[in-house]
Design a protein around this motif. Structure first.
Motif, PDB file in Angstrom:
ATOM      1  N   ARG A  75       0.837  -1.196   0.000  1.00 14.92           N
ATOM      2  CA  ARG A  75       0.000   0.000   0.000  1.00 14.92           C
ATOM      3  C   ARG A  75       0.874   1.250   0.000  1.00 14.92           C
ATOM      4  O   ARG A  75       1.796   1.366   0.804  1.00 14.92           O
ATOM      5  CB  ARG A  75      -0.935  -0.024   1.197  1.00 14.92           C
ATOM      6  CG  ARG A  75      -1.898  -1.227   1.139  1.00 14.92           C
ATOM      7  CD  ARG A  75      -2.649  -1.454   2.410  1.00 14.92           C
ATOM      8  NE  ARG A  75      -3.473  -0.315   2.740  1.00 14.92           N
ATOM      9  CZ  ARG A  75      -4.127  -0.183   3.895  1.00 14.92           C
ATOM     10  NH1 ARG A  75      -4.049  -1.125   4.810  1.00 14.92           N
ATOM     11  NH2 ARG A  75      -4.858   0.869   4.132  1.00 14.92           N
ATOM     12  N   LYS A  77       0.793   5.508  -0.114  1.00 17.93           N
ATOM     13  CA  LYS A  77       0.027   6.746   0.031  1.00 17.93           C
ATOM     14  C   LYS A  77       0.987   7.929  -0.037  1.00 17.93           C
ATOM     15  O   LYS A  77       2.085   7.869   0.528  1.00 17.93           O
ATOM     16  CB  LYS A  77      -0.722   6.790   1.357  1.00 17.93           C
ATOM     17  CG  LYS A  77      -1.813   5.748   1.486  1.00 17.93           C
ATOM     18  CD  LYS A  77      -2.576   5.924   2.789  1.00 17.93           C
ATOM     19  CE  LYS A  77      -3.687   4.878   2.898  1.00 17.93           C
ATOM     20  NZ  LYS A  77      -4.544   5.103   4.067  1.00 17.93           N
ATOM     21  N   ASN A  92      -3.461   7.185  -3.252  1.00 16.16           N
ATOM     22  CA  ASN A  92      -3.749   5.995  -2.448  1.00 16.16           C
ATOM     23  C   ASN A  92      -3.859   4.817  -3.412  1.00 16.16           C
ATOM     24  O   ASN A  92      -4.864   4.670  -4.111  1.00 16.16           O
ATOM     25  CB  ASN A  92      -5.041   6.176  -1.653  1.00 16.16           C
ATOM     26  CG  ASN A  92      -5.286   5.046  -0.681  1.00 16.16           C
ATOM     27  OD1 ASN A  92      -4.478   4.125  -0.555  1.00 16.16           O
ATOM     28  ND2 ASN A  92      -6.405   5.091   0.018  1.00 16.16           N
ATOM     29  N   LYS A 158       3.812   7.211   2.552  1.00 19.20           N
ATOM     30  CA  LYS A 158       3.591   6.137   3.532  1.00 19.20           C
ATOM     31  C   LYS A 158       3.509   4.817   2.782  1.00 19.20           C
ATOM     32  O   LYS A 158       2.795   4.727   1.774  1.00 19.20           O
ATOM     33  CB  LYS A 158       2.280   6.351   4.294  1.00 19.20           C
ATOM     34  CG  LYS A 158       2.263   7.536   5.214  1.00 19.20           C
ATOM     35  CD  LYS A 158       0.897   7.690   5.885  1.00 19.20           C
ATOM     36  CE  LYS A 158       0.640   6.569   6.874  1.00 19.20           C
ATOM     37  NZ  LYS A 158      -0.639   6.755   7.593  1.00 19.20           N
ATOM     38  N   LYS A 160       3.197   0.441   3.313  1.00 17.79           N
ATOM     39  CA  LYS A 160       2.965  -0.711   4.189  1.00 17.79           C
ATOM     40  C   LYS A 160       2.810  -1.967   3.340  1.00 17.79           C
ATOM     41  O   LYS A 160       2.071  -1.972   2.353  1.00 17.79           O
ATOM     42  CB  LYS A 160       1.691  -0.500   5.016  1.00 17.79           C
ATOM     43  CG  LYS A 160       1.367  -1.679   5.925  1.00 17.79           C
ATOM     44  CD  LYS A 160       0.141  -1.415   6.776  1.00 17.79           C
ATOM     45  CE  LYS A 160      -0.093  -2.569   7.735  1.00 17.79           C
ATOM     46  NZ  LYS A 160      -1.168  -2.324   8.675  1.00 17.79           N
ATOM     47  N   ASP A 162       1.068  -5.143   3.431  1.00 19.28           N
ATOM     48  CA  ASP A 162      -0.096  -5.604   4.188  1.00 19.28           C
ATOM     49  C   ASP A 162      -0.445  -7.037   3.779  1.00 19.28           C
ATOM     50  O   ASP A 162      -0.874  -7.269   2.646  1.00 19.28           O
ATOM     51  CB  ASP A 162      -1.259  -4.654   3.894  1.00 19.28           C
ATOM     52  CG  ASP A 162      -2.354  -4.722   4.937  1.00 19.28           C
ATOM     53  OD1 ASP A 162      -2.170  -5.445   5.940  1.00 19.28           O
ATOM     54  OD2 ASP A 162      -3.390  -4.069   4.753  1.00 19.28           O
ATOM     55  N   ASP A 187       4.693  -2.553   9.554  1.00 15.50           N
ATOM     56  CA  ASP A 187       4.083  -1.315  10.029  1.00 15.50           C
ATOM     57  C   ASP A 187       4.076  -0.315   8.876  1.00 15.50           C
ATOM     58  O   ASP A 187       4.761  -0.508   7.872  1.00 15.50           O
ATOM     59  CB  ASP A 187       4.896  -0.737  11.195  1.00 15.50           C
ATOM     60  CG  ASP A 187       4.782  -1.597  12.452  1.00 15.50           C
ATOM     61  OD1 ASP A 187       3.726  -2.233  12.638  1.00 15.50           O
ATOM     62  OD2 ASP A 187       5.750  -1.627  13.217  1.00 15.50           O
ATOM     63  N   TRP A 188       3.323   0.766   9.069  1.00 15.33           N
ATOM     64  CA  TRP A 188       3.424   1.871   8.113  1.00 15.33           C
ATOM     65  C   TRP A 188       4.803   2.512   8.270  1.00 15.33           C
ATOM     66  O   TRP A 188       5.276   2.744   9.378  1.00 15.33           O
ATOM     67  CB  TRP A 188       2.360   2.931   8.393  1.00 15.33           C
ATOM     68  CG  TRP A 188       1.012   2.585   7.858  1.00 15.33           C
ATOM     69  CD1 TRP A 188      -0.072   2.150   8.573  1.00 15.33           C
ATOM     70  CD2 TRP A 188       0.581   2.652   6.493  1.00 15.33           C
ATOM     71  NE1 TRP A 188      -1.144   1.937   7.739  1.00 15.33           N
ATOM     72  CE2 TRP A 188      -0.784   2.243   6.447  1.00 15.33           C
ATOM     73  CE3 TRP A 188       1.205   3.018   5.299  1.00 15.33           C
ATOM     74  CZ2 TRP A 188      -1.521   2.191   5.271  1.00 15.33           C
ATOM     75  CZ3 TRP A 188       0.468   2.963   4.115  1.00 15.33           C
ATOM     76  CH2 TRP A 188      -0.870   2.560   4.117  1.00 15.33           C
ATOM     77  N   THR A 189       5.464   2.787   7.150  1.00  9.53           N
ATOM     78  CA  THR A 189       6.736   3.490   7.150  1.00  9.53           C
ATOM     79  C   THR A 189       6.534   4.826   6.459  1.00  9.53           C
ATOM     80  O   THR A 189       5.904   4.888   5.390  1.00  9.53           O
ATOM     81  CB  THR A 189       7.801   2.667   6.412  1.00  9.53           C
ATOM     82  OG1 THR A 189       7.968   1.419   7.095  1.00  9.53           O
ATOM     83  CG2 THR A 189       9.124   3.392   6.363  1.00  9.53           C
TER      84      THR A 189
END
Length: 195
Positions: A75, A77, A92, A158, A160, A162, A187-189
């Motif tokens: 993902r 963003k 997104n 951002k 991730k 997932d 995690d989100w980076t």
């Protein structure tokens, strides 16, 4: 009598709390990790590259060896920082990865589906490590947001990886939400977007 039952409940609660903390710490240790993110602008778009460590647990490897495909959504963003309001989402999107082992062919297959294409690109490997290496290394992925980026504003990206538990076969789905062996997401980076 009440004092004894209180101590028993307290003891059970402590054991339960230790179990939850152990599960959480194990999940954190096994999680996929975003190691590096870089962007550069070229013509009217940004070019994204990432380096990701995918950590497969024994349970995930066992499922994979039995023909169960594993799915991740990378993902992505891009957000504009704002002081008075929530940060504005400029982009997104997601890149979808499917990893599967084919016992008859004795090979691992990775299918990558980019957001601008409904068809996936298929790669075959003789080893799991080679398949994971391909998934780990995203290079020169184009992001067409340059026209919406303002030089006076600040932006960040951002990312991730997932893991999609809902894509597992139905019998595996309930345990995948409580068993730390299935906590395969990162995690989100967050990284600044260089303009």
């Amino acid at each position: 009598m009440h004092h004894k039952s209180y101590r028993l409940y307290l003891r059970i609660f402590k054991h339960y709390l230790v179990f939850i903390l152990l599960c959480f710490s194990t999940a954190q240790a096994l999680a996929t990790e975003i190691k590096q993110v870089s962007t550069k602008h070229q013509d009217q778009e940004y070019i994204l590259s990432t380096e990701i460590d995918y950590h497969l647990t024994d349970k995930a490897k066992e499922a994979l060896d039995n023909g169960v495909p594993l799915f991740w959504n990378l993902r992505i963003k891009i957000k504009q920082q704002r002081d008075l309001f929530w940060d504005k989402t400029i982009l997104n999107t997601a890149i979808n990865y499917r990893l599967q082992y084919h016992a008859l062919l004795n090979m691992y297959r990775v299918v990558i589906v980019h957001p601008d294409s409904m068809k996936g690109i298929t790669y075959n490997f003789s080893t799991l490590s080679a398949a994971l290496d391909l998934m780990a290394d995203l290079r020169n992925f184009p992001i067409q947001v340059k026209s919406t980026i303002k030089t006076e504003e600040d932006y960040y990206i951002k990312i991730k990886a997932d893991f999609d538990r809902d894509a597992l076969p139905l019998p595996l789905q309930p345990t995948s939400y409580i068993n730390p062996q299935w906590y395969l997401s990162s995690d989100w980076t967050v990284w600044p977007l260089k303009k």
